[in-house]
Write a protein that holds these residues in place. Sequence first.
Motif, PDB file in Angstrom:
ATOM      1  N   CYS A 117       1.980  -8.717  -7.388  1.00 34.00           N
ATOM      2  CA  CYS A 117       1.939 -10.097  -6.898  1.00 34.00           C
ATOM      3  C   CYS A 117       2.087 -11.103  -8.040  1.00 34.00           C
ATOM      4  O   CYS A 117       2.015 -10.742  -9.209  1.00 34.00           O
ATOM      5  CB  CYS A 117       0.659 -10.358  -6.116  1.00 34.00           C
ATOM      6  N   CYS A 127       0.199  -5.840  -3.152  1.00 29.68           N
ATOM      7  CA  CYS A 127       0.112  -5.718  -4.598  1.00 29.68           C
ATOM      8  C   CYS A 127      -0.619  -4.424  -4.979  1.00 29.68           C
ATOM      9  O   CYS A 127      -1.726  -4.175  -4.511  1.00 29.68           O
ATOM     10  CB  CYS A 127      -0.595  -6.936  -5.193  1.00 29.68           C
ATOM     11  N   CYS A 129      -1.006 -11.303 -10.494  1.00 31.04           N
ATOM     12  CA  CYS A 129      -1.103 -10.174 -11.427  1.00 31.04           C
ATOM     13  C   CYS A 129       0.001 -10.215 -12.467  1.00 31.04           C
ATOM     14  O   CYS A 129      -0.194  -9.838 -13.614  1.00 31.04           O
ATOM     15  CB  CYS A 129      -1.080  -8.851 -10.678  1.00 31.04           C
ATOM     16  N   LYS A 175      -1.836  -3.733  -7.805  1.00 30.62           N
ATOM     17  CA  LYS A 175      -2.920  -3.977  -8.775  1.00 30.62           C
ATOM     18  C   LYS A 175      -4.180  -4.520  -8.105  1.00 30.62           C
ATOM     19  O   LYS A 175      -5.251  -3.982  -8.300  1.00 30.62           O
ATOM     20  CB  LYS A 175      -2.444  -4.990  -9.829  1.00 30.62           C
ATOM     21  N   CYS A 176      -4.046  -5.612  -7.329  1.00 26.07           N
ATOM     22  CA  CYS A 176      -5.250  -6.259  -6.782  1.00 26.07           C
ATOM     23  C   CYS A 176      -5.415  -6.020  -5.282  1.00 26.07           C
ATOM     24  O   CYS A 176      -6.438  -6.383  -4.709  1.00 26.07           O
ATOM     25  CB  CYS A 176      -5.223  -7.757  -7.082  1.00 26.07           C
TER      26      CYS A 176
HETATM   27 ZN   LIG Z   1      -1.970  -8.678  -7.508  1.00 25.61          ZN
END
Ligand SMILES: [Zn+2]
Length: 151
Positions: free
Chosen positions: A143, A104, A146, A106-107
Motif C-alpha cells: 500500500c 497490502c 507502507c 505488509k500491514c
Molecule cells: Zn501497507
Amino acid sequence: MPVPQRTYKLASDRLRAYLRTHNMRPSRVRNMVLERACQLPQPFTAAQLEEACLSERISTATVYNCLRLFTMAQILYAVERQRGKGVMRYALISASPVRMEFICDKCGRVTEFQDQAIVRLIQERKFINFTPRQYSLFVYGECRVCRKIKD
Ligand SMILES: [Zn+2]
C-alpha cells in the motif's frame, strides 16, 4: 464522520428484506449498530464496532448478534484473509457484482477499488457450466503508506 448515505441505504434495505423473509421484527438498536458499521473504515474488527457502539450503551452480546445477523443477511462478509493474524474482520458487501480489493502484504490494509474496464471484461465472460452471481478480485501488494515508510 458522516454516514455514507448510499452505503447505509443499501445495507438497511438488505437488512429489512432479510428480516421480512425471516419473520423478524426491525429494531432501533440493530439499526444503530448497522449505522456504526457503515461509518467504520473497512474492514473492521468486532472490538472496533463494539467501541463505536459504546456511547449508545449497546452490549457486547448485541454487537456480536448483529455481526452474525448482518453476515447472514449478506450485508457484511468475514474477511478471512486475516485469519492467520487471529482476529476476524468484517467488511460491507458492496453494491457492485464485482468486488475488487487491494490487499497490502505488509500491514493488511484492505482498500476497495473500482475499475469499469475490469468489471466489463469479467461480466462479459460466459461459462458453460456455471452461472456467476458475484465476483471477487484480490490484488496483493504494497500500500501507499507502507511504500512511503520504505522510501
Ligand atoms: Zn501497507
